[in-house]
Design a protein around this motif. Structure first.
Motif, PDB file in Angstrom:
ATOM      1  N   ARG A 119      -5.414  -0.446   6.921  1.00  0.00           N
ATOM      2  CA  ARG A 119      -5.357   0.937   7.408  1.00  0.00           C
ATOM      3  C   ARG A 119      -6.244   1.883   6.620  1.00  0.00           C
ATOM      4  NH1 ARG A 119       0.651   1.740   9.837  1.00  0.00           N
ATOM      5  NH2 ARG A 119       0.856  -0.415  10.525  1.00  0.00           N
ATOM      6  N   CYS A 120      -6.242   1.766   5.268  1.00  0.00           N
ATOM      7  CA  CYS A 120      -7.001   2.714   4.443  1.00  0.00           C
ATOM      8  C   CYS A 120      -8.091   2.043   3.615  1.00  0.00           C
ATOM      9  CB  CYS A 120      -6.059   3.498   3.536  1.00  0.00           C
ATOM     10  SG  CYS A 120      -5.345   2.470   2.233  1.00  0.00           S
TER      11      CYS A 120
ATOM     12  N   CYS B 232      -0.016   4.034   2.584  1.00  0.00           N
ATOM     13  CA  CYS B 232       0.271   3.773   4.005  1.00  0.00           C
ATOM     14  C   CYS B 232       1.703   3.296   4.230  1.00  0.00           C
ATOM     15  CB  CYS B 232      -0.713   2.738   4.550  1.00  0.00           C
ATOM     16  SG  CYS B 232      -2.421   3.285   4.470  1.00  0.00           S
TER      17      CYS B 232
ATOM     18  N   CYS C 185       0.881  -1.166   0.000  1.00  0.00           N
ATOM     19  CA  CYS C 185       0.000   0.000   0.000  1.00  0.00           C
ATOM     20  C   CYS C 185       0.917   1.214   0.000  1.00  0.00           C
ATOM     21  CB  CYS C 185      -0.931   0.038   1.211  1.00  0.00           C
ATOM     22  SG  CYS C 185      -1.942   1.539   1.167  1.00  0.00           S
TER      23      CYS C 185
ATOM     24  N   CYS D  85      -5.826  -3.164   2.227  1.00  0.00           N
ATOM     25  CA  CYS D  85      -5.036  -2.554   3.293  1.00  0.00           C
ATOM     26  C   CYS D  85      -5.929  -2.318   4.502  1.00  0.00           C
ATOM     27  CB  CYS D  85      -4.440  -1.226   2.817  1.00  0.00           C
ATOM     28  SG  CYS D  85      -3.572  -0.335   4.134  1.00  0.00           S
TER      29      CYS D  85
HETATM   30 ZN    ZN Z   1      -3.312   1.681   3.046  1.00  0.00          ZN
END
Ligand code: ZN
Lengths: 154, 386
Positions: free
Chosen positions: A62-63, A49, A46, A60
């Motif tokens: 996180r996002c 990130c 990613c 991902c």
């Molecule tokens: Zn990400």
């Protein structure tokens, strides 16, 4: 009602019989294919990130982006932690402790769990040591995490 | 949101193998909590139940199975489950029910009967590991804890001796607890002489498997003031989940506990936790976890908990008593019930009713914390006398 003392507890045995069939998934398919066919360790990146997930993942965490960029990482890395476990999963003592490694492969931002090979005691190992992956020969690889034998000190 | 108080608490003995069924254990704890508040089941508006994997009790839909033991017959009833974090989280769940204005009283009951699970409760954890990348290695839970403890010691430069002091403290504290399974007077040497289960984890650094239940009764401000002159207020609740991949975070520090703690502290109006909290019940299924969690709870600077422990800060008569109950290491670890036991301890300590375990100096505020799922959930409750 008092808990009676010195009485035989009436017991019987039963279970919840279940078996499962797991799929490797969109990300796992990429990782295991590369491992089996080419002996490579492949993750997904990613860029936003700055994460390289190994084994490869489809998205991902996180996002939430879909991860389409595949990255081949190094078969070498750094030992992040280790242990020597004296018990199996049913709490039976093993004849010899099994050594386990948590390894950050060069190029990955995640760590991987596997066996640590050719060591017999904690004194032989230190966190931060360089390690490399040991693979089974191609003919014996089936597309499983066990296609990796483990890690050994480099 | 309305203020919520704890007005009663109760628990069973924690033992290795109970004769009582899971329902009966739940009933014993729930009844004890009601009795302590001199209240009856028909004064309970709703019931919250917490229990960890179904596999321990060996019953799928274990929440339904336990419901009558929890006092839920013909009442609004909800089970919650975040693995080892369940016991502390369950109180937060009860808190929602009352803070929201929906109900005036909530009975919160946590139970675990691990001895049902054969050949060992460990088996219940086999399928929590990633089924593709980890299960083929046949991992057990000790692996994670050993890897995490090793990481924590290595990053901060501590020895196994430094960590063993937690076992000595908690097992000694448990000698004063009538429900305790493993109270003992031990030395660091005894702990280090115990078997190495997964290096660097020694047997006496591991909490036992246990059967037991614990419960609290929650009430709205109006009801609380009517039924007791010593309500203990729920000042803050917090919870947080980190990455579902335990191999995807640096194990030396529990970020998720820090985030959960600040959520609870903000609600409680706490800015400087070390100055504003008088006692703590951090989750201690393993000796190092108490230290790890105290750092996450902001009650010790990063990497300093072992030093403060050695200085006696965390002793029962120290500056910040931690696990005055005896913790999971001393009282026992029937998973969800163990977290609830910590909340019961805060209740008794803050009311000055902890008997031989009472910490000196009339504590006014305490924090309890649990941890679970695949090592990545932190659950926190702050309680105080006003
Ligand atoms: Zn990400």
């Amino acid at each position: 009602m008092k808990t009676p003392k010195n009485v035989e507890t009436h017991v019987w045995r039963g279970g919840i019989p279940l078996e499962s069939r797991y799929t490797a998934g969109l990300g796992g398919q990429i990782f295991f294919q590369a491992l089996k066919e080419r002996g490579e360790l492949v993750g997904t990146r990613c860029a936003a990130c700055k994460q390289v997930y190994v084994p490869a993942r489809a998205f991902c965490e996180r996002c939430f982006a879909e991860l389409t960029e595949e990255v081949k990482v190094s078969p070498e890395g750094t030992l992040v932690s280790f242990t020597f476990s004296a018990y199996d999963r049913d709490a039976n003592r093993l004849a010899e402790p099994v050594a386990l490694a948590l390894v950050k492969l060069d190029g990955a931002t995640t760590t991987m769990l596997h066996r640590l090979l050719r060591v017999t005691s904690p004194e032989q190992v230190r966190i931060g040591a360089r390690v490399k992956v040991v693979l089974k020969p191609k003919a014996k690889r089936t597309g499983s995490i066990l296609d990796i034998e483990g890690f050994q000190l480099a | 949101m309305r203020r919520v108080a704890v007005v009663g608490a109760g628990m069973t003995k924690f033992i290795h193998r109970a004769l009582e069924t899971p329902k009966e254990l739940s009933w014993l704890a729930a009844k004890a909590a009601l009795d302590s508040a001199e209240m009856k089941l028909d004064q309970v508006d709703c019931v919250v139940e917490g229990t960890a994997p179904d596999a321990f009790d060996g019953v799928h839909m274990n929440g339904e199975y336990l419901s009558d033991g929890c006092g839920a017959w013909k009442k609004p009833y909800l089970r919650c489950y975040v693995g080892g974090g369940t016991g502390v989280y369950a109180l937060a769940q009860g808190w929602f029910h009352i803070a929201s204005g929906l109900f005036d009283t909530a009975l919160v009951v946590c139970e675990e009967k691990m001895s049902t699970c054969l050949p060992h409760p460990q088996a219940a954890f086999l399928t929590i590991f990633d089924n593709i990348t980890e299960q083929p290695l046949k991992p057990n839970l000790l692996w994670i804890f050993a890897l995490e403890m090793n990481r924590y010691m290595s990053v901060h430069g501590y020895s196994v001796e430094d960590i063993a002091k937690v076992s000595v403290k908690n097992k000694r504290n448990a000698l004063g607890h009538p429900s305790a399974q493993l109270g003992a007077e031990l030395t660091v040497k005894d702990v280090l002489a115990s078997e190495i289960m997964a290096w660097p984890v020694h047997r006496l650094m591991v909490s036992p498997t246990s059967d037991g239940a614990a419960a609290v009764l929650l009430a709205s401000e109006e009801v609380a003031k009517r039924v007791t002159n010593k309500p203990v207020w729920v000042q803050g609740v917090g919870w947080c989940l980190d990455s579902a991949y335990w191999t995807n975070r640096d194990l030396y520090y529990p970020d998720y506990v820090e985030k959960a703690a600040w959520m609870a502290y903000r609600m409680a109006g706490i800015r400087e936790p070390r100055k504003e909290i008088n006692l703590a019940e951090p989750y201690d299924p393993f000796a190092y976890k108490e230290l790890h969690h105290l750092e996450g709870l902001q009650l010790a600077p990063k990497g300093q908990a072992p030093r403060l422990l050695a200085d006696g800060v965390f002793d029962r008569d120290g500056d910040l008593p931690t696990c005055p109950s005896g913790g999971l290491l001393g009282v026992g670890n029937p998973i969800a019930a163990a977290g609830m036991m910590k909340l019961c301890e805060l209740f008794w300590q803050l009311r000055g009713e902890a008997g031989p375990r009472q910490v000196p100096g009339r504590p006014r505020r305490g924090v309890a914390q649990a941890w679970g799922d695949l090592m990545q959930v932190g659950t926190v409750v702050v309680m105080g006398v006003n």
